[in-house]
Write a protein that holds these residues in place. Structure first.
Motif, mmCIF file in Angstrom:
data_model
loop_
_atom_site.group_PDB
_atom_site.id
_atom_site.type_symbol
_atom_site.label_atom_id
_atom_site.label_comp_id
_atom_site.label_asym_id
_atom_site.label_seq_id
_atom_site.Cartn_x
_atom_site.Cartn_y
_atom_site.Cartn_z
ATOM 1 N N PRO A 292 34.563 -29.343 29.899
ATOM 2 C CA PRO A 292 33.512 -29.748 30.856
ATOM 3 C C PRO A 292 33.457 -31.254 31.081
ATOM 4 C CG PRO A 292 32.563 -29.040 28.752
ATOM 5 C CD PRO A 292 34.001 -28.660 28.719
ATOM 6 N N VAL A 293 33.706 -32.026 30.051
ATOM 7 C CA VAL A 293 33.665 -33.490 30.203
ATOM 8 C C VAL A 293 34.755 -33.953 31.168
ATOM 9 C CG1 VAL A 293 33.981 -35.687 29.011
ATOM 10 C CG2 VAL A 293 32.626 -33.878 27.949
ATOM 11 N N LEU A 294 35.965 -33.412 31.024
ATOM 12 C CA LEU A 294 37.068 -33.830 31.884
ATOM 13 C C LEU A 294 36.903 -33.302 33.307
ATOM 14 C CD1 LEU A 294 40.144 -33.453 29.483
ATOM 15 C CD2 LEU A 294 38.782 -35.481 29.984
ATOM 16 N N ILE A 295 36.426 -32.069 33.454
ATOM 17 C CA ILE A 295 36.227 -31.518 34.801
ATOM 18 C C ILE A 295 35.182 -32.336 35.554
ATOM 19 C CG2 ILE A 295 35.314 -29.535 36.064
ATOM 20 C CD1 ILE A 295 36.709 -27.720 34.055
ATOM 21 N N GLU A 296 34.098 -32.693 34.867
ATOM 22 C CA GLU A 296 33.090 -33.539 35.516
ATOM 23 C C GLU A 296 33.663 -34.915 35.849
ATOM 24 O OE1 GLU A 296 29.292 -33.783 33.627
ATOM 25 O OE2 GLU A 296 29.212 -31.628 33.217
ATOM 26 N N TRP A 297 34.554 -35.417 35.003
ATOM 27 C CA TRP A 297 35.187 -36.723 35.278
ATOM 28 C C TRP A 297 35.992 -36.651 36.567
ATOM 29 C CZ3 TRP A 297 38.724 -39.625 31.230
ATOM 30 C CH2 TRP A 297 38.983 -40.908 31.693
ATOM 31 N N ALA A 298 36.805 -35.588 36.700
ATOM 32 C CA ALA A 298 37.629 -35.453 37.905
ATOM 33 C C ALA A 298 36.752 -35.348 39.146
ATOM 34 C CB ALA A 298 38.531 -34.229 37.780
ATOM 35 N N LEU A 299 35.691 -34.548 39.080
ATOM 36 C CA LEU A 299 34.805 -34.399 40.235
ATOM 37 C C LEU A 299 34.092 -35.712 40.546
ATOM 38 C CD1 LEU A 299 33.418 -32.756 42.388
ATOM 39 C CD2 LEU A 299 31.799 -31.941 40.655
ATOM 40 N N GLU A 300 33.682 -36.427 39.514
ATOM 41 C CA GLU A 300 32.988 -37.692 39.730
ATOM 42 C C GLU A 300 33.894 -38.713 40.419
ATOM 43 O OE1 GLU A 300 31.678 -41.252 36.925
ATOM 44 O OE2 GLU A 300 30.647 -39.368 36.437
ATOM 45 N N VAL A 301 35.183 -38.717 40.054
ATOM 46 C CA VAL A 301 36.126 -39.631 40.718
ATOM 47 C C VAL A 301 36.148 -39.369 42.214
ATOM 48 C CG1 VAL A 301 38.590 -40.126 41.009
ATOM 49 C CG2 VAL A 301 37.613 -40.059 38.718
ATOM 50 N N LEU A 347 48.830 -40.235 47.758
ATOM 51 C CA LEU A 347 47.479 -40.644 47.398
ATOM 52 C C LEU A 347 47.178 -40.449 45.919
ATOM 53 C CD1 LEU A 347 44.967 -41.788 48.759
ATOM 54 C CD2 LEU A 347 44.190 -39.447 49.173
ATOM 55 N N PHE A 348 47.801 -39.443 45.279
ATOM 56 C CA PHE A 348 47.514 -39.146 43.880
ATOM 57 C C PHE A 348 48.508 -39.786 42.917
ATOM 58 C CE2 PHE A 348 45.669 -35.680 46.338
ATOM 59 C CZ PHE A 348 44.370 -35.654 45.853
ATOM 60 N N GLU A 349 49.393 -40.639 43.439
ATOM 61 C CA GLU A 349 50.339 -41.328 42.582
ATOM 62 C C GLU A 349 49.675 -42.535 41.927
ATOM 63 O OE1 GLU A 349 53.317 -40.226 41.881
ATOM 64 O OE2 GLU A 349 53.024 -38.516 43.204
ATOM 65 N N PRO A 350 50.000 -42.825 40.641
ATOM 66 C CA PRO A 350 49.421 -44.008 39.991
ATOM 67 C C PRO A 350 49.763 -45.283 40.745
ATOM 68 C CG PRO A 350 50.499 -42.588 38.388
ATOM 69 C CD PRO A 350 50.874 -42.062 39.736
ATOM 70 N N GLY A 351 48.795 -46.149 40.887
ATOM 71 C CA GLY A 351 49.032 -47.435 41.543
ATOM 72 C C GLY A 351 48.825 -47.413 43.035
ATOM 73 N N VAL A 352 48.527 -46.231 43.622
ATOM 74 C CA VAL A 352 48.305 -46.132 45.062
ATOM 75 C C VAL A 352 46.808 -46.051 45.316
ATOM 76 C CG1 VAL A 352 48.697 -44.762 47.148
ATOM 77 C CG2 VAL A 352 50.505 -44.983 45.432
ATOM 78 N N ILE A 361 44.097 -45.680 39.920
ATOM 79 C CA ILE A 361 44.161 -44.914 38.685
ATOM 80 C C ILE A 361 43.227 -43.706 38.713
ATOM 81 C CG2 ILE A 361 42.363 -46.213 37.484
ATOM 82 C CD1 ILE A 361 45.653 -44.972 35.943
ATOM 83 N N GLY A 362 42.120 -43.790 39.521
ATOM 84 C CA GLY A 362 41.126 -42.726 39.524
ATOM 85 C C GLY A 362 41.674 -41.392 39.996
ATOM 86 N N LEU A 363 42.297 -41.368 41.179
ATOM 87 C CA LEU A 363 42.825 -40.111 41.712
ATOM 88 C C LEU A 363 43.991 -39.598 40.876
ATOM 89 C CD1 LEU A 363 42.656 -40.736 45.573
ATOM 90 C CD2 LEU A 363 41.169 -39.302 44.170
ATOM 91 N N ALA A 364 44.774 -40.520 40.305
ATOM 92 C CA ALA A 364 45.864 -40.094 39.423
ATOM 93 C C ALA A 364 45.306 -39.406 38.174
ATOM 94 C CB ALA A 364 46.730 -41.291 39.030
ATOM 95 N N LEU A 365 44.213 -39.945 37.625
ATOM 96 C CA LEU A 365 43.566 -39.311 36.480
ATOM 97 C C LEU A 365 43.004 -37.946 36.870
ATOM 98 C CD1 LEU A 365 41.653 -42.255 34.777
ATOM 99 C CD2 LEU A 365 43.393 -40.832 33.718
ATOM 100 N N ALA A 366 42.372 -37.866 38.042
ATOM 101 C CA ALA A 366 41.823 -36.593 38.497
ATOM 102 C C ALA A 366 42.924 -35.541 38.638
ATOM 103 C CB ALA A 366 41.103 -36.790 39.834
ATOM 104 N N ARG A 367 44.040 -35.943 39.190
ATOM 105 C CA ARG A 367 45.149 -34.992 39.336
ATOM 106 C C ARG A 367 45.651 -34.521 37.980
ATOM 107 N NH1 ARG A 367 50.790 -36.226 42.595
ATOM 108 N NH2 ARG A 367 51.495 -34.064 42.735
ATOM 109 N N ARG A 377 44.697 -27.147 40.867
ATOM 110 C CA ARG A 377 45.352 -27.820 41.996
ATOM 111 C C ARG A 377 44.331 -28.723 42.676
ATOM 112 N NH1 ARG A 377 46.034 -26.570 47.548
ATOM 113 N NH2 ARG A 377 47.965 -27.436 48.435
ATOM 114 N N ILE A 378 44.758 -29.923 43.021
ATOM 115 C CA ILE A 378 43.910 -30.853 43.757
ATOM 116 C C ILE A 378 44.651 -31.254 45.024
ATOM 117 C CG2 ILE A 378 44.779 -32.874 42.501
ATOM 118 C CD1 ILE A 378 41.950 -34.079 42.745
ATOM 119 N N SER A 379 43.951 -31.297 46.134
ATOM 120 C CA SER A 379 44.618 -31.587 47.411
ATOM 121 C C SER A 379 43.691 -32.412 48.294
ATOM 122 C CB SER A 379 45.012 -30.292 48.122
ATOM 123 O OG SER A 379 43.870 -29.477 48.364
#
Length: 400
Positions: A292-301, A347-352, A361-367, A377-379
């Motif tokens: 739950p902590v990680l899922i909320e992190w991804a959604l929060e990003v 968009l989900f690559e690190p550094g983009v 880094i945020g979207l890369a972490l979410a992915r 899957r995230i899209s």
């Protein structure tokens, strides 16, 4: 300190100097051996052309001698052939039918060599080429042309050049990995500050509010202060989970989305350039298995990215939770400026990042959280008529 003992600082400086000088030395060595290889190949090529010309001339001379009716012409042609073999440097030996050595040419020893030494040399020739059987004469043993040995030297030069290039490639790869690792550490530090920034700014705001309104009952702010304290605790837990296996427990996506929306909603601008955040969910579900902590992190990003996209312009963010086709889905829509076309594919690559000064880094972490740790899957796709952005997070539904 002894004069022979180097200080750590000087040792580090020397190591750094060696790392800087290493690639230059490798490139210089590769260039030197490359030039030598090209020059050596040209010399060998010219030598082979000359040999081909002389051999062709000799062949014409032998044919002419064999067809010349004059006495001694054939013998002269054969002698010329023997002389050419000697000139070419072909190591050759002839043994008769009884195995006795009858002729040697281009041997590495003088005429007084022992029979055992001669036979060891002949055995070496046979390891290079199988001997030729000549009826009525015996066997002809022969070795390689000097040009073949020249090609061996050429191969050695090219091998050294290849090794230098491989070492250079390994160094370049290590430098690239090191630079990426350094960038990742900086990005993680920025992400930590980014994660901690919202609750800290919120706490600062409540403190300023209390200073301006000292008579405010504490009960009015307790809920908000508790939310910020809980947020700080959850941020600490998030970074504690990095590098560890994700937990597997039932997680209600509706509950997770409600928690994120409830935290952001009172902290959004409501006057100038107001941002409206809504949630469409049928309840606590759908239920998936995960951390739950990680899922909320991804959604929060994703929600924070939408808030940033509307910063200074205002707009609307819609979070929708639903279950369909065996997956739990969370969709986050905003009517902001969207994402440039050239960034959408990476968009989900690190550094983009589509944000000025962003570290990507945020979207890369979410992915990583959604796809690698939860088999989801995230899209991303553009909103209606190319306006705004839509991010979709999908998780396999829990079987129990």
């Amino acid at each position: 300190m002894s004069a022979l003992t180097a200080s750590p600082k000087s040792a580090a400086g020397g190591s750094s100097a060696l790392r800087r000088a290493g690639p230059t030395a490798l490139v210089a060595t590769a260039l030197v051996f490359g030039v030598l290889s090209v020059g050596y190949a040209w010399v060998v090529s010219r030598h082979l052309r000359n040999d081909a010309r002389e051999t062709s001339r000799l062949l014409g001379h032998v044919f002419a001698g064999l067809n010349d009716p004059r006495e001694g012409a054939t013998a002269d042609a054969l002698l010329a052939l023997a002389a050419e073999v000697r000139r070419l440097g072909i190591p050759i030996a002839v043994t008769d039918t009884s195995g006795r050595i009858t002729a040697l040419d281009n041997a590495p020893f003088g005429p007084h060599a022992s029979d055992a030494e001669q036979r060891r040399w002949i055995a070496g020739l046979d390891r290079i080429h199988d001997p030729l059987i000549q009826p009525g004469v015996g066997m002809i043993h022969y070795g390689a042309l000097p040009a073949a040995r020249a090609f061996t030297g050429l191969a050695a030069l090219q091998a050294v050049m290849f090794i230098c290039l491989v070492l250079l490639a390994v160094w370049a790869l290590r430098e690239r990995v090191s630079a990426a690792r350094d960038r990742l550490w900086v990005a993680m530090a920025r992400e930590s500050a980014h994660q901690l920034g919202t609750p800290l700014m919120s706490l600062t705001g409540w403190i300023d509010y209390l200073r301006e309104n000292p008579d405010t009952p504490g009960g009015e702010l307790v809920t908000h202060l508790e939310a910020d304290a809980e947020r700080l605790e959850r941020v600490a837990k998030r970074f504690e989970r990095i590098g560890r296996p994700a937990r597997s427990e039932p997680v209600g996506l509706g509950t997770a989305a409600e928690r994120i929306v409830a935290y952001f909603r009172p902290r959004l601008p409501t006057l100038a350039n107001s941002v409206i955040l809504t949630l469409a969910s049928s309840g606590a579900g759908p239920v998936v298995r995960g951390d739950p902590v990680l899922i909320e992190w991804a959604l929060e990003v994703i929600v924070k990215n939408a808030v940033d996209a509307l910063s200074g312009r205002g707009g609307r963010i819609e979070v929708e939770v639903e279950a369909t086709s065996g997956v739990g889905r969370i969709s986050v829509r905003d009517d902001g400026p969207g994402v440039a076309m050239h960034l959408q594919g990476q968009l989900f690559e690190p550094g983009v990042s589509s944000k000025t000064g962003g570290w990507g880094i945020g979207l890369a972490l979410a992915r990583r959280i959604v796809e690698q740790q939860h088999d989801g899957r995230i899209s991303f796709h553009s909103g209606e008529q190319g306006k705004g952005s839509v991010f979709v997070l999908e998780f396999p539904l829990s079987a129990s």
